[in-house]
Design an enzyme around this catalytic site. Structure first.
Site, mmCIF file in Angstrom:
data_model
loop_
_atom_site.group_PDB
_atom_site.id
_atom_site.type_symbol
_atom_site.label_atom_id
_atom_site.label_comp_id
_atom_site.label_asym_id
_atom_site.label_seq_id
_atom_site.Cartn_x
_atom_site.Cartn_y
_atom_site.Cartn_z
ATOM 1 N N LYS B 102 0.811 -1.219 0.000
ATOM 2 C CA LYS B 102 0.000 0.000 0.000
ATOM 3 C C LYS B 102 0.848 1.274 0.000
ATOM 4 C CE LYS B 102 -4.088 -2.001 0.273
ATOM 5 N NZ LYS B 102 -5.074 -1.870 -0.803
ATOM 6 N N GLU B 124 -9.740 6.179 2.734
ATOM 7 C CA GLU B 124 -10.618 5.135 3.239
ATOM 8 C C GLU B 124 -9.740 3.934 3.548
ATOM 9 O OE1 GLU B 124 -9.917 5.388 0.106
ATOM 10 O OE2 GLU B 124 -9.391 3.299 -0.306
ATOM 11 N N SER B 391 1.732 -9.640 -0.895
ATOM 12 C CA SER B 391 1.388 -8.219 -0.784
ATOM 13 C C SER B 391 1.571 -7.624 0.603
ATOM 14 C CB SER B 391 -0.050 -7.994 -1.258
ATOM 15 O OG SER B 391 -0.946 -8.798 -0.517
HETATM 16 C C1 PLP Z 1 -1.711 -6.948 2.423
HETATM 17 C C2 PLP Z 1 -2.835 -6.602 1.516
HETATM 18 N N1 PLP Z 1 -2.945 -7.244 0.346
HETATM 19 C C3 PLP Z 1 -3.957 -6.971 -0.507
HETATM 20 C C4 PLP Z 1 -4.936 -6.050 -0.206
HETATM 21 C C5 PLP Z 1 -6.059 -5.841 -1.176
HETATM 22 O O1 PLP Z 1 -6.022 -4.644 -1.858
HETATM 23 P P1 PLP Z 1 -5.605 -4.578 -3.384
HETATM 24 O O2 PLP Z 1 -6.436 -5.568 -4.126
HETATM 25 O O3 PLP Z 1 -5.876 -3.185 -3.768
HETATM 26 O O4 PLP Z 1 -4.166 -4.932 -3.479
HETATM 27 C C6 PLP Z 1 -4.868 -5.347 1.008
HETATM 28 C C7 PLP Z 1 -5.881 -4.337 1.361
HETATM 29 O O5 PLP Z 1 -5.991 -3.851 2.428
HETATM 30 C C8 PLP Z 1 -3.778 -5.630 1.878
HETATM 31 O O6 PLP Z 1 -3.671 -4.994 3.061
#
Ligand code: PLP
Lengths: 273, 409
Positions: B102, B124, B391
């Protein structure tokens, strides 16, 4: 001539301003809406703006959000709203009705199906809050073909170039959002509104209604002095909220209708003074 | 798909969106009039600064020295061996400052906010990761920061709420609608409409009205650009498959985007199947939804037959969203990317699998990607390569995992 056009022409002849109340259809229950519409006309409404409940009303403040939520408890759908208008038309063939809502329920129904059904129900105008003209190339012609006036918002942030663009697509009337903010915002600067209306008048001959922030007879009269129409929403919906669950549905509905009538009558008197 | 690699397509897939933010029939700008001009200003600033060498230099510097980039591309040797198929590489976004991808986006948008002279930042958040990443960069610049968070999510992500407060942000509990991420987004939009003069809205995923989906993608694409370079160093060739989880789709598009024109690379986005797609209790609009309009763009949505947005469910708050970024909707329809879904249960197993085999504790969001790799890798040859986007890290989810296991602290 469309009902909306006819309505403004008649008011102009009488040197009067249009009073346009907004309520959410099905708020606080589906039984109230038809009676409320008739009573609003008796209390001086010239055009009725009926909110179509949506789960995610991005442009609305807390008051109208909650109205949507109350209506959705009963599952009030776009189809239901059209049904209510059809009933209204059984005894009222004069008062224009404008739908105000968000695009997604209309998308799901399909533009053509919606426009056809709205025309048959006796709808006159459609204000779709979240579709700017840039995205509406497939939408506006379908509305117009079904004799529905596409109503568009102008806001304090709208540039003069955009005003001209929007007014090219709009018919019926233009809705000027008097404040930077969501519905129900309080601070409304009449001088500022008058200045903006001057600019709008340079790009269109359509009548202009002003809304977002009209609270009482006093603000209604102040806006009526500079615009062709005043739109009042949250101030009325507030009265729904205050009386929604205190009493049984039948008694609550009666109280809500009385309270809303009182406010509209006072605004009518102030506008006509 | 493979036949298309022969003839160079006239327009590259990476050329999207068009100037109005359309990815095919998806995307666009569906907002109340008050937001049209602010979005236009934002678009101008985004187009201008993303080509401004000084801006790019400052961004690169922040990404290296504040975020800690490049993030490693780690060969998960033991996990690969246990699954008995493709070689699996993990793109370690969990090692970024604040523990997820993020921050790539918040660093970028904050620099834009600064250039545009905005003094107040709003965001948000669902899981709280984007809220933390926003509060972090706001603290660094000393800007006022307001984060909208669904009341439901505040309950399940208490740790991140406290982190945001420590960072000086005001966290506002959103009580309307389903009291989750979608309602927080509505509320942030309302704030923005009301305070457009001094406020910059940092959207946390590749959704919302144009230019957000393209802008967030461009800030997150550092993930895929690095991964491409790193895999060339490690293996001397492109991967066979990419896998990432999909909430709004920002970590996924960040990894995918630099590879979309490489037709030999298969792409898999993993949605949250919650209790199972057949139960209706999930957050998988691409797998089980329909196109519609929400939050300023046209995209796949979870809605009822009247067009009302319906409640979603996922064990992972960050995936609990009824829409998805419009570029994914388009990539799905043209068949360039595959979208699949895994259940809460499968994701939880993925969490434990990676923790035990590699000593890496993943976020529950990322665990959805892990669960899909567990299915995909064994169907591939040992000389094939998967890059999975890890992620975020799992610290924020330990409470949830423990509660499900029946453990109380
Ligand atoms: C670690 C992590 N991965 C994935 C996501 C999902 O968001 P996005 O699909 O925008 O990557 C989030 C959202 O809070 C997250 O904290």
């Amino acid at each position: 001539m469309s009902r909306i056009k006819g309505c403004f022409a008649q008011l102009k002849k009488e040197n009067k301003k249009a009073l346009i109340p907004y309520v959410a259809a099905g708020d606080p229950n589906p039984e109230i809406t038809l009676d409320l519409m008739h009573s609003m006309v008796e209390s001086g409404a010239d055009i009725i703006e009926l909110g179509v409940p949506f789960s995610d009303p991005m442009a609305d403040g807390p008051v109208i959000q909650k109205a949507s939520e109350r209506a959705l408890i009963y599952g009030t759908s776009l189809t239901d709203v059209l049904g209510i208008i059809k009933s209204f038309r059984e005894t009222n063939n004069d008062t224009p009705v404008v739908l105000m809502g968000y695009l997604n329920p209309i998308e799901v129904m399909g533009y053509e199906t919606f426009a056809q059904a709205a025309n048959e129900a006796g709808v006159d105008g459609v204000l779709t809050v979240d579709i700017p003209p840039e995205e509406a190339a497939d939408y506006i012609p379908v509305l117009k073909a079904a004799e529905l006036d596409p109503i568009f918002l102008l806001s304090p942030t709208t540039t003069k170039e955009r005003m001209a663009l929007i007014c090219k697509y709009a018919s019926g009337f233009i809705y000027y959002v008097a404040v930077k903010g969501v519905t129900g915002t309080s601070a409304l600067d009449t001088t500022e509104v008058a200045n903006r209306l001057d600019i709008i008048k340079q790009v269109t001959d359509l009548p202009v209604g002003v809304g977002f922030g009209i609270k009482n007879a006093e603000t209604a009269a102040a806006i009526g002095a500079v615009a062709e129409a005043v739109v009042v929403g949250s101030a009325l919906v507030n009265l729904v909220e205050q009386n929604a669950h205190a009493l049984s549905n039948a008694e609550g509905n009666k109280k809500i209708i009385t309270e809303i009538s009182k406010v509209l009558l006072s605004m009518r008197t102030a506008l006509d003074a | 798909m493979t036949t298309q690699t022969q003839s160079q397509p006239e327009k590259r897939l990476s050329d999207m969106p068009d100037e109005h933010g359309h990815f095919g029939q998806y995307g666009g700008i569906f907002v109340p009039e008050t937001l049209m001009e602010p979005l236009n200003e934002l678009k101008q600033a985004y187009i201008h600064y993303l080509q401004d060498p000084e801006f790019i230099a400052e961004l690169d510097n922040d990404l290296s020295n504040y975020v800690g980039r490049p993030s490693p591309l780690y060969f998960a040797e033991r996990w690969s061996r246990e699954l008995g198929g493709a070689k699996i590489y993990l793109k370690r976004e969990d090692l970024n400052h604040t523990g997820a991808h993020k921050v790539n986006n918040t660093v970028g948008q904050m620099l834009l906010a600064k250039r545009m002279g905005k003094t107040r930042i709003i965001a948000e958040t669902g899981a709280g990761q984007h809220g933390v990443a926003t509060a972090t960069v706001a603290a660094r610049l000393g800007l006022e920061c307001v984060v909208y968070m669904g009341a439901e999510d505040i309950q399940r992500q208490a740790l991140n709420v406290y982190r945001m407060k420590l960072l000086g942000a005001h966290v506002i509990s959103v009580e309307s609608g389903s009291r989750t991420l979608k309602d927080a987004l509505n509320e942030a939009m309302r704030d923005w409409v009301t305070n457009i003069d001094n406020t910059f809205y940092i959207i946390g995923t590749a959704a919302g009205p144009h230019p957000y989906p393209a802008m967030v993608r461009d800030f997150q694409a550092i993930i895929g650009r690095e991964a491409k370079e790193q895999i060339m160093t490690h293996e001397g060739r492109l991967p066979d498959a990419l896998v990432a989880c999909i909430g709004g789709g920002s970590n996924a598009i960040g990894l995918f985007y630099p590879f979309v024109d490489d037709m030999e690379v298969s792409i898999y986005g993993v949605e949250a199947a919650g209790h199972g797609l057949e139960t209706g209790e999930h957050a998988a609009p691409l797998c089980a939804g329909k196109p519609g309009v929400l939050h300023g763009n046209r995209t796949y949505l979870m809605e009822d037959r009247h067009g009302q947005i319906i409640p979603t469910h996922s064990v992972s708050a960050g995936l609990d969203y009824p829409g998805v970024g419009p570029e994914h909707s388009w990539l799905k329809d043209i068949g360039r990317a595959n979208y699949v879904a895994v259940t809460d249960e499968e994701a939880l197993k993925g969490f434990h699998d990676l923790t035990l085999t590699e000593g890496i504790m993943p976020a529950l969001e990322s665990s959805h990607a892990i669960a899909y790799v567990t299915k995909l890798a064994p169907t591939m040859d040992k000389d094939q390569i998967i890059i999975m986007n890890l992620s975020g890290r799992g610290d924020k989810d330990i409470h949830t995992v423990a509660t499900i296991a029946g453990i109380e602290f």
